[in-house]
Scaffold this motif. Structure first.
Motif, mmCIF file in Angstrom:
data_model
loop_
_atom_site.group_PDB
_atom_site.id
_atom_site.type_symbol
_atom_site.label_atom_id
_atom_site.label_comp_id
_atom_site.label_asym_id
_atom_site.label_seq_id
_atom_site.Cartn_x
_atom_site.Cartn_y
_atom_site.Cartn_z
ATOM 1 N N VAL A 283 0.838 -1.201 0.000
ATOM 2 C CA VAL A 283 0.000 0.000 0.000
ATOM 3 C C VAL A 283 0.875 1.254 0.000
ATOM 4 N N LEU A 284 1.954 1.224 0.766
ATOM 5 C CA LEU A 284 2.869 2.375 0.810
ATOM 6 C C LEU A 284 3.497 2.635 -0.559
ATOM 7 N N MET A 285 3.925 1.565 -1.231
ATOM 8 C CA MET A 285 4.522 1.728 -2.560
ATOM 9 C C MET A 285 3.512 2.286 -3.551
ATOM 10 N N GLY A 286 2.282 1.802 -3.472
ATOM 11 C CA GLY A 286 1.249 2.295 -4.380
ATOM 12 C C GLY A 286 0.873 3.733 -4.098
ATOM 13 N N ALA A 287 0.751 4.081 -2.820
ATOM 14 C CA ALA A 287 0.303 5.420 -2.450
ATOM 15 C C ALA A 287 1.346 6.492 -2.724
ATOM 16 N N THR A 288 2.612 6.133 -2.705
ATOM 17 C CA THR A 288 3.680 7.123 -2.872
ATOM 18 C C THR A 288 4.292 7.112 -4.266
ATOM 19 N N TYR A 289 3.827 6.230 -5.136
ATOM 20 C CA TYR A 289 4.430 6.120 -6.472
ATOM 21 C C TYR A 289 3.985 7.264 -7.371
ATOM 22 N N THR A 290 4.934 7.789 -8.161
ATOM 23 C CA THR A 290 4.629 8.790 -9.186
ATOM 24 C C THR A 290 5.269 8.362 -10.502
ATOM 25 N N VAL B 33 -4.546 -9.706 -2.467
ATOM 26 C CA VAL B 33 -5.194 -8.531 -1.880
ATOM 27 C C VAL B 33 -4.271 -7.317 -1.968
ATOM 28 N N THR B 34 -2.976 -7.528 -1.709
ATOM 29 C CA THR B 34 -2.016 -6.418 -1.763
ATOM 30 C C THR B 34 -1.911 -5.846 -3.167
ATOM 31 N N PHE B 35 -1.825 -6.713 -4.157
ATOM 32 C CA PHE B 35 -1.734 -6.251 -5.546
ATOM 33 C C PHE B 35 -2.961 -5.428 -5.925
ATOM 34 N N LEU B 36 -4.144 -5.941 -5.617
ATOM 35 C CA LEU B 36 -5.381 -5.244 -5.986
ATOM 36 C C LEU B 36 -5.516 -3.925 -5.229
ATOM 37 N N THR B 37 -5.117 -3.917 -3.961
ATOM 38 C CA THR B 37 -5.202 -2.685 -3.176
ATOM 39 C C THR B 37 -4.225 -1.635 -3.699
ATOM 40 N N ALA B 38 -2.998 -2.052 -3.999
ATOM 41 C CA ALA B 38 -1.997 -1.123 -4.518
ATOM 42 C C ALA B 38 -2.429 -0.549 -5.858
ATOM 43 N N GLN B 39 -3.136 -1.341 -6.652
ATOM 44 C CA GLN B 39 -3.568 -0.864 -7.957
ATOM 45 C C GLN B 39 -4.642 0.217 -7.860
ATOM 46 N N SER C 198 -3.712 -5.109 -14.235
ATOM 47 C CA SER C 198 -4.835 -5.875 -13.707
ATOM 48 C C SER C 198 -4.481 -7.352 -13.734
ATOM 49 N N LEU C 199 -5.309 -8.131 -13.071
ATOM 50 C CA LEU C 199 -5.064 -9.576 -13.026
ATOM 51 C C LEU C 199 -5.214 -10.220 -14.402
#
Length: 261
Positions: A46-53, A130-136, A147-148
């Motif tokens: 989640v941190l990687m997804g939320a902070t990625y640009t 769950v982590t993959f889908l949440t990060a996406q 996507s999957l």
């Protein structure tokens, strides 16, 4: 005339498995290590997804690797669990009761490995999914959106879970062979995590090629949707990990037949 009677309670593979299942989930350390591994994987993802640009320079990083980066920390937690499953019984002395109840000693080891494998793979796969889908949810508007349904994504998520599970089996075997929790953790950290990094610094092509098939490097190759440069193929990496895990389990199985408790 006397007739032979069948004992009301006899040792069967199903009962040995059920016993090991109860032992795994009635120990507090099992819950702590499993939940910690889940927290690491989900939290880092989640941190990687939320902070990625998109302009951050990481566009060439595999999406599955990026979102499941926390599995490296989670794998260490589950490796500790594998060591506790075997060496922990030697530390408490409970192994005497286990091997007395099951005279075929190797059955206990195989049951531990089977229960551990089923548990860790299920937890790792579900958490990774769950982590993959949440990060996406955070990456949908970036160049890491996926996507999957994309090629290789589900296989990489499953490969990540398989790699973590097989690394844990290696740790379980080390714990069973050394019969010591500190010894097992030290052997795993030194032999599995650190040694390949040291060998990788040697300027020899043969060593570099061999290191690709060491446990941690092979596990990394399994968790990528796109082929990683200078890494083993997914098939070769999976076979190598299976061989490492088999070797780690065969050694304590032989020791169980030759040594006293």
């Amino acid at each position: 005339m006397t007739t032979a009677t069948t004992p009301a309670y006899r040792v069967t593979p199903a009962r040995v498995l059920r016993s090991e299942w109860h032992k795994l989930w009635t120990v507090r350390s099992s819950w702590i290590t499993v939940l910690t591994s889940v927290a690491f994987l989900l939290g880092v993802g989640v941190l990687m997804g939320a902070t990625y640009t998109s302009d951050g320079g990481d566009s060439d990083v595999d999406t599955v690797v990026l979102t499941l980066y926390g599995s490296q920390l989670g794998a260490i937690c589950l490796a500790v669990l594998g060591i506790l499953v075997t060496a922990g019984e030697y530390a408490t002395g409970m192994i005497r009761a286990s091997l007395t109840a099951v005279p075929r000693r190797t059955s206990v080891l195989w049951a531990k490995a089977a229960v551990f494998t089923a548990t860790v793979f299920t937890v790792s796969f579900v958490t990774a999914l769950v982590t993959f889908l949440t990060a996406q949810l955070f990456l949908s508007d970036t160049d890491q959106a996926a996507s999957l349904a994309d090629d290789g994504v589900v296989a990489a998520v499953a490969g990540n879970a398989a790699g973590v599970t097989l690394l844990g089996l290696v740790a379980l075997g080390l714990g069973a062979a050394l019969r010591s929790v500190p010894g097992g953790i030290g052997a795993f950290v030194g032999g599995v995590l650190i040694l390949p990094e040291v060998l990788g610094m040697l300027p020899y092509d043969a060593v570099e090629t061999a290191v690709r098939y060491f446990p941690t490097q092979a596990a990394g190759a399994l968790g990528s949707a796109d082929p990683m440069p200078q890494a083993a193929s997914p098939g070769g990496a999976f076979l190598a990990l299976c061989l490492w895990a088999a070797a780690a389990l065969i050694v304590p199985a032989m020791l169980l037949k030759r040594r006293d408790v």
